[in-house]
Design an enzyme around this catalytic site. Sequence first.
Site, short mmCIF file in Angstrom:
data_model
loop_
_atom_site.label_atom_id
_atom_site.label_comp_id
_atom_site.label_asym_id
_atom_site.label_seq_id
_atom_site.Cartn_x
_atom_site.Cartn_y
_atom_site.Cartn_z
N GLU A 256 0.84 -1.21 0.00
CA GLU A 256 0.00 0.00 0.00
C GLU A 256 0.87 1.25 0.00
O GLU A 256 0.57 2.24 -0.67
CB GLU A 256 -0.94 0.02 1.21
CG GLU A 256 -1.98 -1.08 1.20
CD GLU A 256 -2.83 -1.09 -0.06
OE1 GLU A 256 -3.20 -0.02 -0.55
OE2 GLU A 256 -3.11 -2.19 -0.57
N TRP A 259 1.89 1.80 -3.43
CA TRP A 259 0.83 2.43 -4.24
C TRP A 259 0.97 3.95 -4.16
O TRP A 259 0.80 4.68 -5.14
CB TRP A 259 -0.58 2.05 -3.74
CG TRP A 259 -1.19 0.88 -4.42
CD1 TRP A 259 -1.37 -0.36 -3.89
CD2 TRP A 259 -1.74 0.82 -5.75
NE1 TRP A 259 -1.98 -1.19 -4.81
CE2 TRP A 259 -2.22 -0.48 -5.96
CE3 TRP A 259 -1.86 1.74 -6.78
CZ2 TRP A 259 -2.82 -0.88 -7.16
CZ3 TRP A 259 -2.46 1.35 -7.98
CH2 TRP A 259 -2.93 0.04 -8.16
N TRP A 287 -20.80 13.26 -19.44
CA TRP A 287 -21.25 13.22 -18.05
C TRP A 287 -22.64 13.85 -17.95
O TRP A 287 -22.93 14.82 -18.65
CB TRP A 287 -20.28 13.98 -17.14
CG TRP A 287 -18.87 13.47 -17.20
CD1 TRP A 287 -17.81 14.08 -17.80
CD2 TRP A 287 -18.36 12.25 -16.65
NE1 TRP A 287 -16.67 13.31 -17.65
CE2 TRP A 287 -16.97 12.18 -16.95
CE3 TRP A 287 -18.93 11.19 -15.92
CZ2 TRP A 287 -16.16 11.12 -16.56
CZ3 TRP A 287 -18.13 10.13 -15.53
CH2 TRP A 287 -16.76 10.10 -15.84
N ASN A 322 -11.11 3.04 3.02
CA ASN A 322 -10.72 2.85 1.62
C ASN A 322 -11.74 2.07 0.80
O ASN A 322 -12.07 2.44 -0.32
CB ASN A 322 -9.35 2.17 1.55
CG ASN A 322 -8.93 1.95 0.11
OD1 ASN A 322 -8.82 2.91 -0.67
ND2 ASN A 322 -8.73 0.70 -0.28
N TRP A 340 -15.63 12.64 -12.66
CA TRP A 340 -14.76 12.29 -11.53
C TRP A 340 -14.10 13.51 -10.92
O TRP A 340 -13.78 13.54 -9.74
CB TRP A 340 -13.70 11.25 -11.94
CG TRP A 340 -12.74 11.72 -13.00
CD1 TRP A 340 -12.85 11.56 -14.34
CD2 TRP A 340 -11.51 12.44 -12.81
NE1 TRP A 340 -11.78 12.11 -15.00
CE2 TRP A 340 -10.94 12.66 -14.09
CE3 TRP A 340 -10.81 12.91 -11.69
CZ2 TRP A 340 -9.72 13.35 -14.27
CZ3 TRP A 340 -9.61 13.58 -11.87
CH2 TRP A 340 -9.08 13.80 -13.15
N TRP A 363 -9.21 8.42 -8.02
CA TRP A 363 -10.45 8.84 -8.69
C TRP A 363 -10.44 8.40 -10.14
O TRP A 363 -11.45 7.93 -10.67
CB TRP A 363 -10.69 10.35 -8.55
CG TRP A 363 -11.51 10.64 -7.33
CD1 TRP A 363 -11.04 11.03 -6.11
CD2 TRP A 363 -12.93 10.51 -7.21
NE1 TRP A 363 -12.09 11.16 -5.22
CE2 TRP A 363 -13.26 10.85 -5.87
CE3 TRP A 363 -13.95 10.15 -8.07
CZ2 TRP A 363 -14.58 10.83 -5.39
CZ3 TRP A 363 -15.27 10.13 -7.59
CH2 TRP A 363 -15.57 10.47 -6.27
#
Length: 432
Positions: A256, A259, A287, A322, A340, A363
């Site tokens: 993690e 990441w 959108w 998360n 987004w 996102w």
Amino acid sequence: MEINIFWFRRDLRLDDNVGFTNALKGTYPVLPVFIFDNEILTELTKDDARVTFIFESVQKMRKELQEHQSSIAVYFGKPIEIFRQLTSEYTLKNVITNRDYEPYAKQRDKEVKELLAKKDIGFYTYKDQVIFEKDEVVKDNGEPYVVYTPYMKKWKEKFDESKHLEKVSYRQWQNLIQNTRLPNVTLRDIGFERSKIKVPDFDISADLLASYKQHRNFPSEDATSRIGPHLRFGTVSIRELVTLALKATDKTYLNELIWREFFMQILWHFPKTTHNAFKEKYDRIQWRNNKEEFKAWKNGKTGYPMVDAGMRQLNDTGYMHNRVRMVVAGFLCKHLLIDWRWGEAYFAEKLLDYELASNVGNWQWAAGSGVDAAPYFRIFNPITQLKKFDKDNEYVKKWISELNASNYPQPIVDHKEARERALKVYKRAVSE
Ligand SMILES: Cc1cc2nc3c(=O)[nH]c(=O)nc-3n(C[C@H](O)[C@H](O)[C@H](O)COP(=O)(O)OP(=O)(O)OC[C@H]3O[C@@H](n4cnc5c(N)ncnc54)[C@H](O)[C@@H]3O)c2cc1C
């Protein structure tokens, strides 16, 4: 007297701070400085919890430094203006700081460096907030990785415990400017008030790391480290965290942390992704951007308990688990077909651990438009997610007091219909 400045930014700690340690080892006395940047602050609400946290962390360092007959000079203004002022007040030799990789910070530092260079003052930066920065972990042909797993493997290959985890501390306080009464500001001086939301304590105990993998996906359990804001503002060092993560037999927690660095190098190589889809075709998505639905999403009133609980947790505490972040983000982009960027901006306003690279990266992952993103046709079902990760409704009940009452809203969209609509709109965009 000739001096060096050490400029604290997102590294609010005295120990294991690479730039600060190097400053203390230098030839000239060191003036520690922190600047509340009014360009950043004007964007925030007056009771922003992160500003309170930064303020308290700086004051804590100030107290500790005062015990060593020094202090930290705290200013409010535009960094370039403050440095103009400092160059007239002091005979500066060098300004030393830790590197910040965000586009705004890069531009700010460039301007400060140019100003200082005109006056023959050095500007030196160090790597501190990551193990690997910029292009230290790239493919053999020098190109950046845009898929996590090979990046993570290369990261581990290049990692050398003796080199990358060396704790850097040099408590030679006599090398600091000996003045306990350096300038300071109050929260009120910078136009803020104390927030009711507090950054919670973190847990990086061996027990938590040992059971992290099994428990981290269940939002009702307190099974993640809550280290986010501390990493963001540098009240803890990444080297300390990686040291602990390596001791755990299971390496999920280390992955993690990788990441985080993966998204940071993506932002470094592709700064346009703050505003544009990494996969260009995704910027063709039509959108719907319905404002009423966006409001329902923000206020936790969509009629989907996992989405609503998450948004209420975020609004009340500045944190969201998360797993739930993935669900609410997917819901906004796919079920509601809201851009987004709207969701990213709302998270940026609310999250205590808001970090540009991770927020944009995650996102875009949820929208399907980013690096290593899930294919667009994989659409989270918020009902199945609830059954899987909060089967006894413990988490959702905590945040939605009216869950089983008549005043809990009906779903604002039907899952099946919304799913089909999203598939059509996405397919049109990517196949045009
Ligand atoms: C839509 C969305 C937006 C997000 N926005 C942010 C953000 O602004 N800032 C942020 O730090 N994280 C963000 N994340 C990632 C993740 O949700 C948080 O890092 C994590 O929930 C923070 O809680 P923790 O410290 O208890 O995490 P832990 O599970 O204890 O993880 C430890 C640390 O590892 C890193 N990490 C864990 N997961 C991720 C991830 N998916 N991406 C990048 N780093 C990760 C973080 O630094 C985290 O603090 C986002 C995720 C999603 C789905």
